[in-house]
Design an enzyme around this catalytic site. Structure first.
Site, PDB file in Angstrom:
ATOM      1  NE  ARG A   1      85.494  44.300   7.942  1.00 45.67           N
ATOM      2  CZ  ARG A   1      84.813  45.351   8.402  1.00 45.67           C
ATOM      3  NH1 ARG A   1      83.648  45.690   7.910  1.00 45.67           N
ATOM      4  NH2 ARG A   1      85.315  46.099   9.374  1.00 45.67           N
ATOM      5  N   GLY A   2      84.312  42.798  11.450  1.00 45.58           N
ATOM      6  CA  GLY A   2      84.100  43.775  12.516  1.00 45.58           C
ATOM      7  C   GLY A   2      83.754  42.991  13.778  1.00 45.58           C
ATOM      8  CB  ALA A   3      85.260  43.068  17.165  1.00 46.60           C
TER       9      ALA A   3
ATOM     10  NE  ARG B   1      89.102  37.865  10.940  1.00 48.45           N
ATOM     11  CZ  ARG B   1      89.215  39.157  10.585  1.00 48.45           C
ATOM     12  NH1 ARG B   1      88.136  39.884  10.375  1.00 48.45           N
ATOM     13  NH2 ARG B   1      90.390  39.707  10.436  1.00 48.45           N
TER      14      ARG B   1
ATOM     15  CB  CYS C   1      89.967  49.405  10.054  1.00 48.37           C
ATOM     16  SG  CYS C   1      89.389  47.781   9.501  1.00 48.37           S
TER      17      CYS C   1
ATOM     18  CG  ASP D   1      89.169  43.287  16.208  1.00 51.95           C
ATOM     19  OD1 ASP D   1      89.397  44.372  15.648  1.00 51.95           O
ATOM     20  OD2 ASP D   1      88.508  42.370  15.695  1.00 51.95           O
TER      21      ASP D   1
ATOM     22  CG  ASN E   1      91.034  48.382  15.928  1.00 50.95           C
ATOM     23  OD1 ASN E   1      90.038  47.675  15.796  1.00 50.95           O
ATOM     24  ND2 ASN E   1      91.169  49.511  15.269  1.00 50.95           N
ATOM     25  CE  LYS E   2      91.744  45.000  10.036  1.00 50.46           C
ATOM     26  NZ  LYS E   2      91.990  43.586   9.669  1.00 50.46           N
TER      27      LYS E   2
ATOM     28  CE  LYS F   1      83.601  45.205  19.707  1.00 50.22           C
ATOM     29  NZ  LYS F   1      83.320  46.443  18.962  1.00 50.22           N
TER      30      LYS F   1
HETATM   31  C1  RUB Z   1      87.820  45.455  11.762  1.00 47.17           C
HETATM   32  C2  RUB Z   1      88.404  46.256  12.873  1.00 47.17           C
HETATM   33  C3  RUB Z   1      87.459  47.078  13.684  1.00 47.17           C
HETATM   34  C4  RUB Z   1      87.059  46.291  14.943  1.00 47.17           C
HETATM   35  C5  RUB Z   1      85.889  46.938  15.646  1.00 47.17           C
HETATM   36  O1  RUB Z   1      88.748  44.504  11.268  1.00 47.17           O
HETATM   37  O2  RUB Z   1      89.572  46.180  13.182  1.00 47.17           O
HETATM   38  O3  RUB Z   1      88.062  48.275  14.082  1.00 47.17           O
HETATM   39  O4  RUB Z   1      86.720  44.969  14.595  1.00 47.17           O
HETATM   40  O5  RUB Z   1      84.763  46.884  14.808  1.00 47.17           O
HETATM   41  P1  RUB Z   1      88.236  43.407  10.211  1.00 47.17           P
HETATM   42  P2  RUB Z   1      83.302  47.159  15.371  1.00 47.17           P
HETATM   43  O6  RUB Z   1      87.678  44.149   9.033  1.00 47.17           O
HETATM   44  O7  RUB Z   1      89.443  42.605   9.876  1.00 47.17           O
HETATM   45  O8  RUB Z   1      87.178  42.572  10.901  1.00 47.17           O
HETATM   46  O9  RUB Z   1      83.380  48.490  16.032  1.00 47.17           O
HETATM   47  O10 RUB Z   1      82.431  47.167  14.145  1.00 47.17           O
HETATM   48  O11 RUB Z   1      82.960  46.059  16.295  1.00 47.17           O
END
Ligand code: RUB
Length: 309
Positions: free
Chosen positions: A18-20, A61, A127, A196, A206-207, A232
């Site tokens: 998880r995380g974009a 996703r 988040c 995201d 974002n979240k 992004k």
């Molecule tokens: C995670 C979320 C993060 C972004 C950016 O949501 O919203 O703020 O994805 O993450 P989820 P990063 O847990 O539903 O994936 O900075 O790690 O790319």
């Protein structure tokens, strides 16, 4: 479809990845493994299987454009290939470049963003964004004395990962529930969140709850910063495409049987923060205003702008 594509898509869907940023890197690595392990020789069949694989990954996703941009970066030159072998090489090089670029961008953003944090700052984050946390951790690493409030981020409670990650590095960290954001904002100096997807008009997806932090920050005159790699940025939004906001199951919100069966559960997991609530977007290219997103997209995509369609 190869096992690694299905496994990666499932891991993303089930939030094990998880995380974009991580989703994008996992997707491009899966595509590279698909190409490396491809046993057929017919090029047309390879291209069909490649498209199917991309779709399976993208459907896992739908909100994070990072995944779309990552897969596009690996396959955008595929029309130059005449054989499976040539295509395999292009995808492999594209995947390697993308993962390296992603890691360098995160490091650059950490350095650039940390400059905006002063000793004594009280920060809020939401988040679990590896890029936003990179900025906060870098400021701490530079010896700045900071305190962080992190939201729980229901329903998945990614805030628990965040507070443990920050506390492990020795940062003074406080966990708050999501509904405490507005009252706590009065004690905060700066907000740092991830993204995201960023639209061409500068709005940030974002979240769920990010826009709530932004509104509270606006009211309390707290600076609202978004930490995001430029991959992004969504070129699709330049053509008016809307960003799909993923909705997930009721069972993430309530246990089966917990509420009357006539109750509907609505569980959108991302939201959109309008550009007017965003003070700065911290990218690997530097700090930009939301109004500059369109220009950067045009500059980065150049002549290939219409290929993104
Ligand atoms: C995670 C979320 C993060 C972004 C950016 O949501 O919203 O703020 O994805 O993450 P989820 P990063 O847990 O539903 O994936 O900075 O790690 O790319």
């Amino acid at each position: 479809m190869s096992d690694n594509i299905a496994d990666t898509a499932l891991a993303i869907k089930e939030m094990r990845i998880r995380g974009a940023g991580r989703i994008a890197c996992a997707g491009v690595v899966a595509l590279k493994e698909f190409a490396d392990g491809y046993v057929g020789t017919g090029f047309d069949k390879f291209l069909q299987d490649l498209e199917r694989s991309k779709k399976v990954l993208l459907d896992s996703r739908p909100t994070a454009v990072s995944l779309w941009n990552g897969l596009h970066a690996c396959t955008k030159n595929i029309s130059k290939a005449d054989s499976v072998e040539e295509a395999r090489q292009l995808i492999s090089d594209g995947a390697k470049n993308f993962v390296e670029m992603s890691s360098k961008a995160t490091e650059a953003i950490a350095k650039i963003g940390a400059r905006g944090i002063q000793s004594g700052d009280i920060i809020m984050t939401h988040c679990n964004s590896s890029v936003a946390l990179g900025v906060i951790k870098e400021a701490h690493r530079q010896g700045k004395d900071i305190k962080v409030y992190a939201t729980e981020s229901r329903p998945w409670r990614q805030g628990i990962i965040t507070v443990n990650e920050l506390a492990d590095t020795g940062i003074d960290t406080t966990l708050i529930i999501d509904s405490a954001v507005r009252s706590v904002m009065n004690n905060v100096d700066k907000v740092f969140v991830g993204a995201d997807t960023i639209s061409s008009n500068g709005s940030v997806i974002n979240k769920i709850g990010t826009s709530q932090l932004a509104l509270a920050a606006d009211e309390a005159r707290v600076k609202f910063n978004v930490c995001s790699e430029t991959y992004k940025f969504s070129p699709l939004t330049m053509f008016g495409d809307m960003v799909t906001i993923e909705e997930r199951g009721y069972d993430e919100v309530v246990k089966t049987g917990e509420v009357n069966s006539s109750v509907k559960i609505f569980n959108p997991v991302f939201d959109s923060t309008p550009a007017k609530y965003i003070d700065a977007i911290i990218t690997e290219l530097g700090i930009i205003s939301p109004g500059s997103v369109y220009d950067i997209m045009v500059r980065q995509l150049g002549d290939s702008i219409f290929d993104s369609r």
